[in-house]
Scaffold this motif. Structure first.
Motif, PDB file in Angstrom:
ATOM      1  N   ALA A  15       0.839  -1.198   0.000  1.00  0.00           N
ATOM      2  CA  ALA A  15       0.000   0.000   0.000  1.00  0.00           C
ATOM      3  C   ALA A  15       0.873   1.246   0.000  1.00  0.00           C
ATOM      4  N   PRO A  16       0.385   2.337  -0.603  1.00  0.00           N
ATOM      5  CA  PRO A  16       1.088   3.632  -0.515  1.00  0.00           C
ATOM      6  C   PRO A  16       0.793   4.287   0.827  1.00  0.00           C
ATOM      7  N   TRP A  17       1.680   5.151   1.258  1.00  0.00           N
ATOM      8  CA  TRP A  17       1.502   5.859   2.531  1.00  0.00           C
ATOM      9  C   TRP A  17       2.110   7.248   2.376  1.00  0.00           C
ATOM     10  N   VAL A  18       1.268   8.274   2.448  1.00  0.00           N
ATOM     11  CA  VAL A  18       1.720   9.660   2.369  1.00  0.00           C
ATOM     12  C   VAL A  18       1.720  10.237   3.784  1.00  0.00           C
ATOM     13  N   ILE A  19       2.883  10.691   4.234  1.00  0.00           N
ATOM     14  CA  ILE A  19       3.030  11.226   5.586  1.00  0.00           C
ATOM     15  C   ILE A  19       3.198  12.738   5.475  1.00  0.00           C
ATOM     16  N   ARG A  67       3.817   8.454  13.501  1.00  0.00           N
ATOM     17  CA  ARG A  67       2.602   8.075  12.772  1.00  0.00           C
ATOM     18  C   ARG A  67       2.514   6.550  12.694  1.00  0.00           C
ATOM     19  N   SER A  68       1.291   6.051  12.605  1.00  0.00           N
ATOM     20  CA  SER A  68       1.088   4.620  12.411  1.00  0.00           C
ATOM     21  C   SER A  68       0.108   4.402  11.270  1.00  0.00           C
ATOM     22  N   ASN A  73       1.078  -3.719  10.587  1.00  0.00           N
ATOM     23  CA  ASN A  73       1.129  -2.438  11.289  1.00  0.00           C
ATOM     24  C   ASN A  73       2.473  -1.778  11.010  1.00  0.00           C
ATOM     25  N   THR A  74       2.410  -0.513  10.674  1.00  0.00           N
ATOM     26  CA  THR A  74       3.616   0.223  10.333  1.00  0.00           C
ATOM     27  C   THR A  74       3.724   1.464  11.206  1.00  0.00           C
ATOM     28  N   ILE A  82       9.091   0.937  11.139  1.00  0.00           N
ATOM     29  CA  ILE A  82       8.971  -0.422  11.650  1.00  0.00           C
ATOM     30  C   ILE A  82       7.738  -1.050  11.001  1.00  0.00           C
ATOM     31  N   VAL A  83       7.873  -2.264  10.503  1.00  0.00           N
ATOM     32  CA  VAL A  83       6.760  -2.986   9.875  1.00  0.00           C
ATOM     33  C   VAL A  83       6.656  -4.351  10.526  1.00  0.00           C
TER      34      VAL A  83
END
Length: 484
Positions: A331-335, A343-344, A365-366, A400-401
């Motif tokens: 999945a993409p994740w924009v922070i 952030r999680s 969980n990231t 962390i993943v």
């Protein structure tokens, strides 16, 4: 009185050249003293008129005042000749090749034979020798690099190599990275070659959709197909692009068979394999060449990997995923404002690419922290399964993943975690970096090492946000059983 001043050079030319030398390089004679004076006297002011000097040098080249050599640049296999009035001193200061040519000349003219692409930019090249700056277009980089290499202008050569490395993502009508790769291979520039190959591998989806894909050579195509670090939507996308390349280039059957056998059919869902067997003219024509691979792929999809490993070696490329961007794999994740706080993020992937496991989901969980998270300060989970990180000061970014739960289904499956960091270069979003870590490790130890996210202009940020894509690659290694 006019007299000869060595090597047959008339005195007036010598005097004129010396005049140029004094005015062109005022700091050559007194530069060290001026710098030392500035260092000793902190109150000193440096007067810099270098821009005016460059302008006068350019005018000297254009007008040709006091020129003592004529460069006749002849385009190979044509009658076209470009004439440039130049000055021996400036040419020899920049190039030992020019120095040798001028020492061995029999007249005031030097004939230079150049390929059409180099002849077209030769005046631009000579201007660099006078002014020390040059404007470069994407389609001129190779030609100028050839001239810099031929005439031993090493500063320009290094600058052009850096230019090409930094402009891999620039837009051009038919693309330029493949051409730069081929050129780097030809001249033995391994650093440029590897940079081009990495760009093509990490941004393959966009390359497949561009006009550049059709220009890829057979050797480069086969080299790319062997790589596991390709970043693209799916293996199906790669097969369809390969079919288009073969239809366009019409290579020899041996090349087609080698390319088709490099496709990882086990990573293509069985319903798509059935469709390809029915609809792909390429697969129909070369079916006998890949029938064993298709048979193995269907077996892989119909049985559990552990059962399959009892009879077949699943530790091979056909069962090894590449970096797929489709939702089944990550999945993409924009922070936004990544330096603000921890952030999680949670997402799901398939347990594995096998048809036997594809319906089974794994929740991941990231945690991202802009600061160091010591082992004792790592996150705990709430009843809802979300991360509650402990805030710490200092340190560097960490990610962390971890799987949200453990399951008996994990037996026989190990997971490689890949974190892709995107960036915007020349207005295009491209892959900036790729971090890999495995099941035994929760985090990438070198993640964004030495990257300053506080700097708004950081090359790792897009509009002040960090753009990531996390991929989980199931690998069947741990419980492999060798055939007897």
């Amino acid at each position: 009185m006019l007299r000869s001043c060595g090597r047959g050079t008339p005195a007036w030319v010598y005097v004129g050249t010396l005049f140029i030398f004094i005015h062109l390089y005022p700091f050559t004679v007194r530069g060290a003293a001026l710098k030392q004076e500035a260092a000793l006297d902190s109150g000193a002011t440096v007067l810099n008129h270098s821009m005016g000097l460059v302008q006068r040098m350019e005018a000297l080249l254009v007008i040709g005042n006091s020129s003592d050599v004529t460069l006749r640049v002849q385009t190979i296999n044509t009658d076209e000749v470009k004439v440039i009035q130049a000055h021996s001193l400036l040419l020899t200061l920049q190039s030992d090749v020019f120095e040798e040519l001028l020492l061995s000349r029999n007249s005031s003219a030097v004939v230079l034979r150049e390929a059409p692409d180099c002849a077209a930019v030769f005046d631009k090249f000579v201007r660099y020798l006078y002014c020390g700056d040059i404007s470069v277009r994407l389609d001129q980089a190779i030609s100028l690099h050839k001239l810099a290499s031929k005439y031993h202008v090493w500063g320009l050569q290094q600058g052009l190599t850096q230019y090409m490395t930094q402009h891999l993502s620039s837009d051009s009508p038919m693309g330029h990275v493949v051409g730069w790769y081929n050129y780097a291979l030809q001249i033995g520039d391994m650093a440029l070659r590897d940079n081009c190959l990495q760009y093509l591998s990490w941004n393959l989806s966009s390359v497949l959709q561009s006009g550049e894909w059709g220009s890829i050579s057979e050797d480069l195509l086969l080299s790319l197909l062997q790589r596991s670090d390709l970043i693209l939507q799916s293996e199906l996308e790669l097969f369809e692009a390969l079919e288009a390349w073969i239809n366009l280039n019409q290579p020899l059957s041996l090349t087609v068979e080698s390319a088709l056998r490099a496709v990882r059919y086990g990573m293509i869902p069985p319903q798509h394999l059935f469709r390809l067997q029915k609809q792909s003219a390429l697969m129909f024509k070369y079916y006998e060449s890949i029938r064993d691979l298709l048979y193995l792929a269907f077996q892989f999809h119909s049985a559990s990997p552990i059962q399959l490993a009892k009879f077949f070696d699943v530790n091979c490329s056909i069962f090894t995923p590449r970096n797929y961007l489709s939702s089944s794999w990550g999945a993409p994740w924009v922070i936004n404002n990544p330096t603000r706080d921890d952030r999680s993020f949670s997402f799901q992937t398939q347990l594995g690419p096998s048809g036997h496991d594809s319906s089974k989901r794994v929740t991941w969980n990231t945690l991202f922290s802009p600061r160091w998270l010591p082992l004792s300060a790592r996150s705990t989970y709430t009843e809802l399964g979300t991360m509650q990180p402990t805030r710490t000061d200092g340190g560097r970014p960490r990610i962390i993943v971890t799987p949200a739960t453990s399951s008996p289904d994990f037996a026989g499956v190990s997971f490689q975690k890949t974190v892709i960091v995107m960036a915007k270069q020349q207005g295009k979003v491209v892959v900036r970096h790729v971090y890999n870590f495995h099941q035994s490790t929760e985090e990438a130890g070198d993640f964004l090492l030495d990257v300053d996210l506080q700097r708004r202009a950081s090359e790792y940020l897009i509009d002040s946000s960090l753009y990531l894509h996390i991929i989980i690659k199931p690998l069947y290694h741990s419980l492999l059983v060798a055939r007897k």
